[in-house]
Design a protein around this motif. Structure first.
Motif, PDB file in Angstrom:
ATOM      1  N   LEU A  29      -8.267   6.767  -3.087  1.00 20.61           N
ATOM      2  CA  LEU A  29      -6.995   6.257  -3.593  1.00 20.61           C
ATOM      3  C   LEU A  29      -6.541   5.021  -2.810  1.00 20.61           C
ATOM      4  O   LEU A  29      -6.095   4.041  -3.399  1.00 20.61           O
ATOM      5  N   VAL A  30      -6.673   5.064  -1.502  1.00 20.69           N
ATOM      6  CA  VAL A  30      -6.272   3.906  -0.692  1.00 20.69           C
ATOM      7  C   VAL A  30      -7.132   2.693  -1.043  1.00 20.69           C
ATOM      8  O   VAL A  30      -6.620   1.588  -1.183  1.00 20.69           O
TER       9      VAL A  30
ATOM     10  N   LEU B 128       3.196   5.791   4.155  1.00 20.40           N
ATOM     11  CA  LEU B 128       1.973   5.428   4.864  1.00 20.40           C
ATOM     12  C   LEU B 128       2.193   5.601   6.357  1.00 20.40           C
ATOM     13  O   LEU B 128       2.922   4.828   6.988  1.00 20.40           O
ATOM     14  N   ARG B 129       1.578   6.621   6.913  1.00 19.88           N
ATOM     15  CA  ARG B 129       1.642   6.842   8.368  1.00 19.88           C
ATOM     16  C   ARG B 129       0.621   5.922   9.025  1.00 19.88           C
ATOM     17  O   ARG B 129      -0.553   5.922   8.656  1.00 19.88           O
ATOM     18  N   VAL B 130       1.073   5.127   9.990  1.00 21.14           N
ATOM     19  CA  VAL B 130       0.223   4.121  10.635  1.00 21.14           C
ATOM     20  C   VAL B 130      -0.008   4.511  12.090  1.00 21.14           C
ATOM     21  O   VAL B 130       0.943   4.769  12.834  1.00 21.14           O
ATOM     22  N   THR B 131      -1.283   4.536  12.497  1.00 18.71           N
ATOM     23  CA  THR B 131      -1.643   4.814  13.885  1.00 18.71           C
ATOM     24  C   THR B 131      -2.656   3.771  14.344  1.00 18.71           C
ATOM     25  O   THR B 131      -3.139   2.959  13.560  1.00 18.71           O
TER      26      THR B 131
ATOM     27  N   ALA C 217       3.446   5.759  -2.955  1.00 17.60           N
ATOM     28  CA  ALA C 217       4.705   6.380  -3.401  1.00 17.60           C
ATOM     29  C   ALA C 217       4.725   6.528  -4.921  1.00 17.60           C
ATOM     30  O   ALA C 217       5.193   7.554  -5.435  1.00 17.60           O
ATOM     31  N   ALA C 218       4.214   5.523  -5.630  1.00 19.53           N
ATOM     32  CA  ALA C 218       4.191   5.574  -7.095  1.00 19.53           C
ATOM     33  C   ALA C 218       3.350   6.744  -7.601  1.00 19.53           C
ATOM     34  O   ALA C 218       3.561   7.223  -8.706  1.00 19.53           O
TER      35      ALA C 218
ATOM     36  N   LEU D 238       0.840  -1.197   0.000  1.00 17.26           N
ATOM     37  CA  LEU D 238       0.000   0.000   0.000  1.00 17.26           C
ATOM     38  C   LEU D 238       0.878   1.251   0.000  1.00 17.26           C
ATOM     39  O   LEU D 238       0.638   2.194  -0.767  1.00 17.26           O
ATOM     40  N   SER D 239       1.917   1.251   0.816  1.00 18.12           N
ATOM     41  CA  SER D 239       2.850   2.379   0.859  1.00 18.12           C
ATOM     42  C   SER D 239       3.538   2.569  -0.495  1.00 18.12           C
ATOM     43  O   SER D 239       3.667   3.692  -0.983  1.00 18.12           O
TER      44      SER D 239
END
Length: 179
Positions: free
Chosen positions: A58-59, A102-105, A20-21, A15-16
């Motif tokens: 998008l995700v 991808l910031r993960v929380t 990025a692409a 996913l990240s």
């Protein structure tokens, strides 16, 4: 299909890379079994990845590509958790993997406990139930009494909205857990 830690990490990495692409920084907040698995190592598998994320369209698109690429179920990334979100919810990135785009929380331990209590699923055909997912954060917080757990639930959700089944379930498992 149950997802393992390795599969989830691979999917989040993909996913990240997809973000990025496209030159986009994304964010994902992980809930439920995925948070229990990644942040606490409290289980070995989960049915899906309960999450909310930005940018949503998008995700979702990239998640579909990831599913095809890795042979995951089309619904591996699930937004059904939205029905359990509290406006008082608080989030952290502690004990989670990091990815370049991808910031993960995840919810704090207290908030995750409150959410798991509100769900209060008993074991059944397609679920192991929430018993362990309630006991683990309660133990992490040093809590061994049902009233303490229910006070945490009430800090995030109005007391009058806490179902009676939740109150009974929490009392039952806390009594069993301390017995």
């Amino acid at each position: 299909m149950k997802l393992t830690r390795a599969q989830i990490l691979e999917a989040l990495g993909a996913l990240s890379r997809g973000l990025a692409a496209r030159g986009i920084q994304g964010e994902i907040c992980l809930f439920g079994g995925t948070a229990m698995l990644l942040a606490f190592d409290a289980r070995e598998t989960t049915r899906d990845v309960d999450a909310v994320f930005e940018p949503p369209q998008l995700v979702r698109e990239i998640a579909g590509n990831v599913a095809r690429e890795l042979g995951l179920p089309a619904d591996w990334l699930n937004v059904g958790v939205k029905g359990f979100l509290s406006p008082k919810g608080d989030f952290i990135a502690e004990n989670l993997p990091e990815f370049p785009k991808l910031r993960v929380t995840r919810p704090t331990t207290r908030y995750l406990l409150a959410m798991k209590c509100l769900a209060s699923r008993v074991p059944g055909y397609d679920t192991d139930g929430d018993r362990t997912d309630i006991l683990h954060p309660a133990n992490e917080l040093g809590i061994d009494a049902a009233d303490q757990v229910l006070d945490i639930v009430a800090a995030y959700y109005p007391r009058e909205r806490i179902p009676v089944k939740t109150q009974f379930f929490v009392r039952e498992i806390m009594e069993e857990g301390s017995g």
